[in-house]
Scaffold this active site. Structure first.
Site, mmCIF file in Angstrom:
data_model
loop_
_atom_site.group_PDB
_atom_site.id
_atom_site.type_symbol
_atom_site.label_atom_id
_atom_site.label_comp_id
_atom_site.label_asym_id
_atom_site.label_seq_id
_atom_site.Cartn_x
_atom_site.Cartn_y
_atom_site.Cartn_z
ATOM 1 N N ASP A 413 1.286 -1.254 0.155
ATOM 2 C CA ASP A 413 0.212 -0.186 0.606
ATOM 3 C C ASP A 413 0.856 1.005 -0.205
ATOM 4 O O ASP A 413 2.035 1.240 0.017
ATOM 5 C CB ASP A 413 -0.932 0.057 1.181
ATOM 6 N N GLU A 416 2.214 5.117 -4.068
ATOM 7 C CA GLU A 416 2.354 6.069 -5.156
ATOM 8 C C GLU A 416 3.828 7.265 -5.222
ATOM 9 O O GLU A 416 4.019 7.035 -6.045
ATOM 10 C CB GLU A 416 1.342 7.301 -4.785
ATOM 11 N N ASP A 496 -8.780 3.742 -1.835
ATOM 12 C CA ASP A 496 -9.830 3.810 -0.766
ATOM 13 C C ASP A 496 -11.561 4.692 -1.326
ATOM 14 O O ASP A 496 -11.072 6.053 -0.790
ATOM 15 C CB ASP A 496 -9.285 5.550 0.543
#
Length: 844
Positions: A413, A416, A496
């Site tokens: 996770d 990015e 999300d």
């Protein structure tokens, strides 16, 4: 500008072309490089190289239907790619063309012309279609503009929000950690590939550029689309279909096909931020089994770690972590741990991941050469430099202890990469990475170039590390951020989302566009990550997600419980029924997973992927294309277009005959006003489906089966390790092009690559009186779990039937389900070529 040339595929590069300041202010600050007349050309074995003033163009054919275009202001940059697989970087020989007004080449499918004055590329498809694309170069970036055809549709770019069809919208590709995603751009992934459909022809454009890129599909100028980047090479691939499905397959040829996942990864998965402490996760596991909720996976989010430091365990909250993993496996549950990429900046504290990473010089640098430090969950953190092969190897080695303890999969996770105190919630663009990678020139690159591939290379490092630690076990890696080619390293999800009805609708659009963008193993957080879903929303979400590739219920801290049993026994019973249906359909899911691993086709498909003709015919009701979807080629899922609605709504059936999956009912054809082309092409007696109004209750998700489908199903199991008790069921829905397949292996190793698998295709033919079901020769040596096959033939009008198997003279026993109009025939497992013939369809 280029004029429209009828019945050609045309890519035109000319000037002047307008760059919209609002979209390209940085590029517009620099003077344009003019692509003028051709001044020189040189034929190549696989294409042509052209000089046009100071610009150089190299156009080559990788295959007869894939053309690569590279253009640079002076010399072409290095020929390297993070996305395109090495085996696709070969080329095909072409036939050179040299005329007075143009030069170029021909392949077996396309003709490429470079007109000399002005310099203009024309790619002609012998079957027809038109593409026009003027291009403008600017220092430090570029813009490509193309005239848009009337009625052209655009899909892809990964998990973008907004309308399902990208037409009339503009997007930025810059991996970004965002909150609730409604109408937000950019998002977590950068996949600079789109699929365009115009009437009967489709093509794809893949811009292989890792910098911040943008795509504008007629928002700035209604009659043109454009794309560009703020830096890096102009290097793109034109992929000709002509069908949408062929474009997607050829894009997978370029960027790689996904690996076959472990079977358990297709089961139901339960997660939360966070199950804490250890006792709570044990309670969840026990409740799943006690309530007989079929399930295969539970998750640990960041709270299991010591001070949120990756690759650690909070031993106070999880006092017996190895025992926990072992006990979960005894309950036939796989554990997936989150392992974020940010390593706590903790020198001299005995934190091995930092100490070993620092010693190996594995972290990203600031311009002054020091380690870049940014705030994330552990507090100050450093970031692995995944563009170095040795850093990826080091990262993979960090999983050794978890792997030895039996953790089944890992969740990457925040990659990015997210940086809480960084500009735009990420690293500064002048942060430095080092490219030390086979096939690339060893050099330093700024984060502006590398940002969009951090997630890709993070997932790659995890996947390859797990392969090294468990060479004969298929890795499970779940990543939030990625780039083109990310499908090579496992699963992803849409990030999300929120517990709203609109986000349920949005989940379908995002998963479908990710599938078209080459990533087949994808899903959305069931119930919505942020917020608490009302009971009906959670129930409907579970129903729909049961037909998606990645089926995970996940929620944030502070939200009400999302588990299946919440909201009372009535809701639980509905939800359990759909999870059981998922497990009954696992043979079909696994066959689709096998197909995806060989072709790149998505499991969950937009209707147009199987029925592109909906764009050329008059099909009322197809405005719901962003909510209806297909699972494989055979199942149509048609949820309410607005989940909370109580009014009737129209199901738009694609062309052909459809059956109700739940009842076996044959849906009456819905006539529509056909186009002239329909009348010309239709066979005598043809009918065209269309919308039909329905009003299902919450307990019913409308699911339909396409005529000509053969769907393999199994008895309900509680987990994928369980051997089903009963026969393999083959549901046969007679109709045109009747076919199906079975695929099976051990579900977790790579032994299938050595021939230890089972693959068998089936076909059927029917007429007014009889049905012939043909079993074709099996491939592979894997022995199946079933001893019997139950053939269920739908649209059988009465109990009267005579069933015979191959050359046997003895009739087989049959049973008839009058309510479902289905005939049941039981067979011993059919291992080779054989035929079941059933007569008597009209004898009633």
């Amino acid at each position: 500008m280029c004029s429209l040339v009828s019945r050609l595929i045309v890519l035109c590069f000319a000037l002047p072309a307008v760059v919209a300041p609002s979209l390209h202010a940085q590029a517009a600050a620099s003077p344009a490089l003019i692509l003028d007349a051709v001044t020189n050309s040189k034929p190549l074995p696989d294409g042509i190289e052209v000089q046009a003033g100071p610009a150089i163009m190299r156009i080559t054919a990788l295959r007869d239907d894939i053309i690569r275009v590279r253009i640079a202001p002076d010399a072409l940059p290095e020929d390297a790619s993070w996305a395109v697989v090495p085996e696709a970087r070969k080329s095909t020989n072409v036939q050179p063309v040299d005329e007075s007004s143009f030069v170029g080449f021909r392949t077996a499918t396309l003709e490429v012309r470079i007109e000399k004055n002005p310099a203009r590329i024309v790619i002609q498809d012998l079957s027809g279609n038109v593409i026009l694309a003027p291009v403008t170069f600017r220092s430090g970036g570029f813009s490509v503009h193309k005239a848009m055809l009337g009625g052209e549709h655009f899909f892809g770019l990964g998990d973008k929000t907004g309308a399902f069809d990208r037409g009339g919208q503009a997007y930025t590709l810059w991996n970004t950690d965002v909150g609730p995603q409604e109408s937000v751009d950019p998002l977590y992934k950068s996949i600079p590939f789109f699929l365009a459909i115009h009437e009967t022809r489709s093509y794809g454009i893949f811009l292989d550029n890792t910098w911040r890129t943008w795509f504008d599909f007629g928002k700035s100028a209604r009659d043109a689309y454009a794309f560009g980047a703020e830096g890096g090479p102009l290097d793109y691939y034109f992929i000709y279909g002509p069908s949408p499905k062929q474009v997607v397959e050829k894009y997978a040829y370029l960027t790689g096909k996904p690996p076959l996942p472990p079977l358990w990864a297709l089961g139901f998965q339960q997660s939360r931020y966070s199950y804490f402490p250890e006792s709570q996760l044990r309670e969840i596991a026990t409740r799943l089994r006690n309530d007989r909720i079929p399930s295969d996976v539970v998750y640990l989010d960041i709270d299991y770690q010591d001070r949120n430091r990756p690759f650690t365990v909070n031993t106070k909250a999880f006092p017996d972590f190895p025992g926990l993993v072992s006990d979960l496996r005894k309950q036939h549950l796989h554990l997936v741990n989150i392992t974020d990429l940010h390593i706590a900046h903790a020198p001299n504290q005995g934190y091995s991941p930092y100490d070993s990473g620092h010693a190996g010089d594995h972290f990203v640098k600031t311009p002054d050469g020091s380690e870049f430090v940014g705030a994330v969950w552990p507090g100050p953190a450093v970031f692995p430099d995944f563009t170095r092969a040795q850093t990826r190897e080091w990262w993979g080695s960090l999983y050794k202890e978890f792997v030895n303890e039996g953790v089944s999969g890992f969740w990457n996770d925040m990659n990015e990469p997210a940086v809480f105190d960084g500009p735009g919630k990420t690293m500064p663009t002048n942060t430095l990475h080092r490219i030390e990678e086979p096939g690339f020139t060893t050099r330093t690159a700024t984060h502006a170039e590398i940002h969009n591939i951090v997630g890709l290379e993070n997932a790659r490092a995890t996947y390859e590390g797990l392969l090294k630690l468990r060479p004969n076990e298929r890795p499970f890696v779940l990543t939030r951020a990625t780039y083109a080619g990310g499908q090579r390293y496992g699963f992803t999800w849409t990030g999300d989302n929120a517990a709203t009805w609109n986000h349920l609708r949005l989940a379908t659009q995002m998963v479908l566009n990710l599938g078209v963008s080459g990533i087949p193993f994808v899903g959305a957080d069931v119930g919505g990550f942020n917020g608490s879903p009302p009971p009906a929303l959670l129930t409907r979400w579970i129903e729909q997600a049961a037909f998606s590739p990645f089926f995970r219920d996940h929620a944030t801290k502070g939200s009400l419980p999302h588990e299946v049993w919440n909201n009372g026994p009535e809701q639980e019973a509905i939800r359990r029924r759909y999870i059981e249906t998922r497990y009954r359909l696992l043979p079909y899911f696994y066959e689709l997973a096998d197909e995806a691993s060989r072709t790149g086709l998505p499991l969950m498909r937009p209707v147009f992927l199987e029925f592109p003709e909906i764009f050329e015919r008059t099909y009322p009701g197809f405005e719901n294309l962003d909510t209806e979807f297909l699972l494989g080629p055979s199942l149509l899922i048609a949820p309410p277009p607005f989940g909370e609605m109580v009014n009737d709504y129209a199901v738009a059936y694609p062309p052909g005959q459809w059956f109700d999956f739940w009842t076996g009912e044959k849906m009456p054809p819905q006539p529509h006003a056909p186009s002239i082309a329909d009348v010309v092409k239709a066979a005598p007696g043809s009918t065209f489906s269309g919308p039909r109004s329905i009003h299902p209750g919450l307990e019913t998700l409308p699911v339909y089966v396409r005529e000509g489908s053969i769907i393999p199903m199994q008895p309900v199991v509680q987990y994928t390790d369980e051997i089903p008790a009963g026969p393999l069921e083959l549901r046969v829905y007679p109709g045109t092009h009747c076919a199906g397949a079975i695929y099976l292996d051990d579900g977790h190793t790579f032994d299938y690559q050595q021939g230890k698998y089972l693959r068998q295709s089936l076909t059927c033919e029917s007429d007014a009186n009889a049905l012939h079901l043909k079993f074709h020769a099996r491939e592979g040596s894997y022995a199946p779990w079933w001893k019997l096959m139950e053939i269920v033939i739908y649209d059988w009008p009465a109990a009267h039937a005579q069933a015979k198997f191959s050359s046997s003279t003895y009739p087989l026993k049959t049973a008839y389900d009058e309510k479902q109009h289905a005939l049941h025939v039981m067979l011993s497992d059919v291992t080779g070529e054989a035929e079941l013939t059933v007569r008597g369809r009209s004898a009633h």
